[in-house]
Design a protein around this motif. Structure first.
Motif, PDB file in Angstrom:
ATOM      1  N   MET A   1      49.487  31.890  39.960  1.00 50.86           N
ATOM      2  CA  MET A   1      48.745  33.135  40.168  1.00 50.86           C
ATOM      3  C   MET A   1      47.270  32.791  40.332  1.00 50.86           C
ATOM      4  O   MET A   1      46.689  32.135  39.470  1.00 50.86           O
ATOM      5  N   ASP A   2      46.657  33.207  41.459  1.00 52.99           N
ATOM      6  CA  ASP A   2      45.247  32.890  41.680  1.00 52.99           C
ATOM      7  C   ASP A   2      44.357  33.769  40.805  1.00 52.99           C
ATOM      8  O   ASP A   2      44.786  34.763  40.217  1.00 52.99           O
ATOM      9  N   GLY A   3      43.075  33.382  40.706  1.00 52.57           N
ATOM     10  CA  GLY A   3      42.148  34.086  39.837  1.00 52.57           C
ATOM     11  C   GLY A   3      41.924  35.531  40.211  1.00 52.57           C
ATOM     12  O   GLY A   3      41.737  36.389  39.328  1.00 52.57           O
ATOM     13  N   PHE A   4      41.934  35.859  41.502  1.00 53.30           N
ATOM     14  CA  PHE A   4      41.726  37.243  41.935  1.00 53.30           C
ATOM     15  C   PHE A   4      42.881  38.141  41.487  1.00 53.30           C
ATOM     16  O   PHE A   4      42.671  39.240  40.973  1.00 53.30           O
ATOM     17  N   THR A   5      44.111  37.650  41.689  1.00 50.74           N
ATOM     18  CA  THR A   5      45.282  38.417  41.262  1.00 50.74           C
ATOM     19  C   THR A   5      45.291  38.566  39.743  1.00 50.74           C
ATOM     20  O   THR A   5      45.595  39.645  39.211  1.00 50.74           O
ATOM     21  N   LEU A   6      44.942  37.497  39.056  1.00 48.00           N
ATOM     22  CA  LEU A   6      44.863  37.531  37.597  1.00 48.00           C
ATOM     23  C   LEU A   6      43.866  38.589  37.132  1.00 48.00           C
ATOM     24  O   LEU A   6      44.151  39.373  36.213  1.00 48.00           O
TER      25      LEU A   6
ATOM     26  N   VAL B   1      44.491  41.846  34.744  1.00 48.02           N
ATOM     27  CA  VAL B   1      43.732  41.994  33.494  1.00 48.02           C
ATOM     28  C   VAL B   1      43.009  43.335  33.465  1.00 48.02           C
ATOM     29  O   VAL B   1      42.989  44.034  32.447  1.00 48.02           O
ATOM     30  N   ILE B   2      42.418  43.716  34.598  1.00 46.08           N
ATOM     31  CA  ILE B   2      41.708  44.996  34.687  1.00 46.08           C
ATOM     32  C   ILE B   2      42.660  46.159  34.447  1.00 46.08           C
ATOM     33  O   ILE B   2      42.295  47.163  33.833  1.00 46.08           O
TER      34      ILE B   2
ATOM     35  N   VAL C   1      36.899  44.711  30.018  1.00 51.16           N
ATOM     36  CA  VAL C   1      36.595  43.323  29.703  1.00 51.16           C
ATOM     37  C   VAL C   1      35.772  42.685  30.830  1.00 51.16           C
ATOM     38  O   VAL C   1      36.130  42.774  32.001  1.00 51.16           O
ATOM     39  N   PRO C   2      34.642  42.051  30.501  1.00 51.12           N
ATOM     40  CA  PRO C   2      33.855  41.371  31.538  1.00 51.12           C
ATOM     41  C   PRO C   2      34.525  40.058  31.930  1.00 51.12           C
ATOM     42  O   PRO C   2      35.203  39.426  31.110  1.00 51.12           O
ATOM     43  N   PHE C   3      34.360  39.651  33.188  1.00 50.30           N
ATOM     44  CA  PHE C   3      34.962  38.393  33.610  1.00 50.30           C
ATOM     45  C   PHE C   3      34.111  37.710  34.655  1.00 50.30           C
ATOM     46  O   PHE C   3      33.329  38.329  35.380  1.00 50.30           O
ATOM     47  N   VAL C   4      34.274  36.373  34.710  1.00 54.87           N
ATOM     48  CA  VAL C   4      33.503  35.508  35.604  1.00 54.87           C
ATOM     49  C   VAL C   4      34.482  34.638  36.383  1.00 54.87           C
ATOM     50  O   VAL C   4      35.475  34.158  35.831  1.00 54.87           O
ATOM     51  N   PHE C   5      34.191  34.438  37.666  1.00 56.20           N
ATOM     52  CA  PHE C   5      35.016  33.547  38.483  1.00 56.20           C
ATOM     53  C   PHE C   5      34.340  32.184  38.617  1.00 56.20           C
ATOM     54  O   PHE C   5      33.111  32.097  38.785  1.00 56.20           O
ATOM     55  N   LEU C   6      35.155  31.118  38.577  1.00 55.47           N
ATOM     56  CA  LEU C   6      34.703  29.767  38.872  1.00 55.47           C
ATOM     57  C   LEU C   6      35.429  29.313  40.131  1.00 55.47           C
ATOM     58  O   LEU C   6      36.622  29.561  40.279  1.00 55.47           O
TER      59      LEU C   6
ATOM     60  N   ASP D   1      35.069  34.998  49.687  1.00 53.68           N
ATOM     61  CA  ASP D   1      35.554  34.877  48.312  1.00 53.68           C
ATOM     62  C   ASP D   1      34.600  35.556  47.342  1.00 53.68           C
ATOM     63  O   ASP D   1      35.018  36.262  46.416  1.00 53.68           O
ATOM     64  N   ARG D   2      33.316  35.330  47.543  1.00 51.27           N
ATOM     65  CA  ARG D   2      32.318  35.927  46.660  1.00 51.27           C
ATOM     66  C   ARG D   2      32.368  37.451  46.739  1.00 51.27           C
ATOM     67  O   ARG D   2      32.325  38.139  45.720  1.00 51.27           O
ATOM     68  N   ILE D   3      32.496  37.960  47.968  1.00 50.88           N
ATOM     69  CA  ILE D   3      32.567  39.415  48.152  1.00 50.88           C
ATOM     70  C   ILE D   3      33.817  39.972  47.477  1.00 50.88           C
ATOM     71  O   ILE D   3      33.770  41.007  46.807  1.00 50.88           O
ATOM     72  N   GLN D   4      34.955  39.287  47.647  1.00 49.28           N
ATOM     73  CA  GLN D   4      36.188  39.755  47.027  1.00 49.28           C
ATOM     74  C   GLN D   4      36.056  39.785  45.512  1.00 49.28           C
ATOM     75  O   GLN D   4      36.490  40.735  44.852  1.00 49.28           O
ATOM     76  N   GLY D   5      35.440  38.737  44.957  1.00 49.40           N
ATOM     77  CA  GLY D   5      35.256  38.682  43.509  1.00 49.40           C
ATOM     78  C   GLY D   5      34.379  39.805  43.000  1.00 49.40           C
ATOM     79  O   GLY D   5      34.695  40.452  41.991  1.00 49.40           O
ATOM     80  N   LEU D   6      33.301  40.079  43.695  1.00 48.34           N
ATOM     81  CA  LEU D   6      32.389  41.141  43.277  1.00 48.34           C
ATOM     82  C   LEU D   6      33.017  42.517  43.448  1.00 48.34           C
ATOM     83  O   LEU D   6      32.773  43.428  42.658  1.00 48.34           O
ATOM     84  N   LYS D   7      33.843  42.672  44.474  1.00 53.02           N
ATOM     85  CA  LYS D   7      34.526  43.952  44.670  1.00 53.02           C
ATOM     86  C   LYS D   7      35.484  44.241  43.526  1.00 53.02           C
ATOM     87  O   LYS D   7      35.722  45.398  43.175  1.00 53.02           O
ATOM     88  N   LEU D   8      36.042  43.186  42.938  1.00 50.71           N
ATOM     89  CA  LEU D   8      36.943  43.360  41.802  1.00 50.71           C
ATOM     90  C   LEU D   8      36.174  43.738  40.536  1.00 50.71           C
ATOM     91  O   LEU D   8      36.772  44.146  39.540  1.00 50.71           O
ATOM     92  N   GLY D   9      34.841  43.602  40.609  1.00 52.01           N
ATOM     93  CA  GLY D   9      34.021  43.961  39.449  1.00 52.01           C
ATOM     94  C   GLY D   9      33.577  42.771  38.632  1.00 52.01           C
ATOM     95  O   GLY D   9      33.164  42.928  37.486  1.00 52.01           O
ATOM     96  N   ALA D  10      33.656  41.558  39.209  1.00 50.74           N
ATOM     97  CA  ALA D  10      33.248  40.360  38.471  1.00 50.74           C
ATOM     98  C   ALA D  10      31.789  40.458  38.050  1.00 50.74           C
ATOM     99  O   ALA D  10      30.939  40.952  38.788  1.00 50.74           O
TER     100      ALA D  10
END
Length: 242
Positions: free
Chosen positions: A66-71, A75-76, A82-87, A95-104
């Motif tokens: 399971m990739d980090g975005f799906t995870l 979780v959301i 819960v706050p979260f950070v992507f590495l 990728d950055r836009i997708q992460g921020l859209k998820l609320g990272a």
């Protein structure tokens, strides 16, 4: 003794994950390290069912099972607060836009200095935990809101025999609305007070919470949360039903 911050780390690179776990533990984090996204999802769901709350999550983007975005999406769905950070080792703008859209709360590209990560996590935790004492006075009394009874200390909202459990942020938001009832509150003021900042992603999160509160108060027609487009919100309690 200072309480440790409980962190869920999902990182499939064993060497990197091991070093990162040790470094975070040195800096007062209690770390649950999972080697893939599926393991992390199961750990988060199990902890939530047992009443254990993770203060923050750190997810690698590219992981097996399971990739980090799906995870993050899963979780959301369990705990949207819960706050979260992507590495990630990838520098793709998409990728950055997708992460921020998820609320990272942050998106960190490898390689990075571990102390920088610790500083960013610490700053995120400060923003995500506004001091409740600043939002409400230090009281444990039950507050009557229309036909509801609100317990800010125990995070519950009761209507007749029905008890609605609240998250900490929901309780903070209700308390802030009640203390400023029947007056127009600017969106940026609500965001700064409850979320700690007024950026786009916090605004989207607030809209979700407002929708929840409207559902919670739907059984009392004397209570409403009205939106004034482009300005803010008014939490109204009709005087005849106070």
């Amino acid at each position: 003794m200072i309480a440790k911050n409980n962190i869920l780390l999902a990182e499939d690179d064993f060497d990197f994950g091991s070093i990162l776990k040790q470094y975070l533990e040195i800096h007062n984090f209690e770390v649950t390290w999972c080697k893939d996204g599926e393991e992390a999802h199961n750990a988060f769901a199990k902890a939530h069912s047992e009443g254990v709350i993770y203060d923050i999550c750190v997810f690698d983007v590219m992981m097996p099972k399971m990739d980090g975005f799906t995870l993050a999406e899963k979780v959301i769905s369990i705990n949207p607060e819960v706050p979260f950070v992507f590495l990630t080792a990838r520098k793709m703008k998409e990728d950055r836009i997708q992460g921020l859209k998820l609320g990272a709360d942050d998106y960190i590209v490898k390689p990075f200095e571990a102390d920088i990560l610790v500083l960013r996590l610490t700053n995120i935790l400060k923003r995500s935990r506004p001091n409740l004492a600043k939002v409400r006075p230090d009281i444990n009394e039950i507050t009557a809101i229309g036909n509801y009874h609100f317990d800010a200390h125990n995070h519950t909202l009761t209507f007749r025999e029905t008890v609605q459990s609240l998250t900490e942020k929901e309780a903070q938001l209700i308390q802030f609305f009640y203390e400023n009832k029947n007056q127009l509150l600017r969106r940026e003021d609500i965001l700064s007070k409850i979320w700690g900042n007024d950026d786009f992603f916090s605004g989207r999160s607030m809209d979700v919470f407002i929708s929840r509160l409207r559902k919670y108060f739907k059984d009392d027609s004397s209570i409403s949360i009205a939106s004034t487009r482009g300005v803010g919100l008014t939490f109204t309690i009709e005087s005849s039903k106070k």
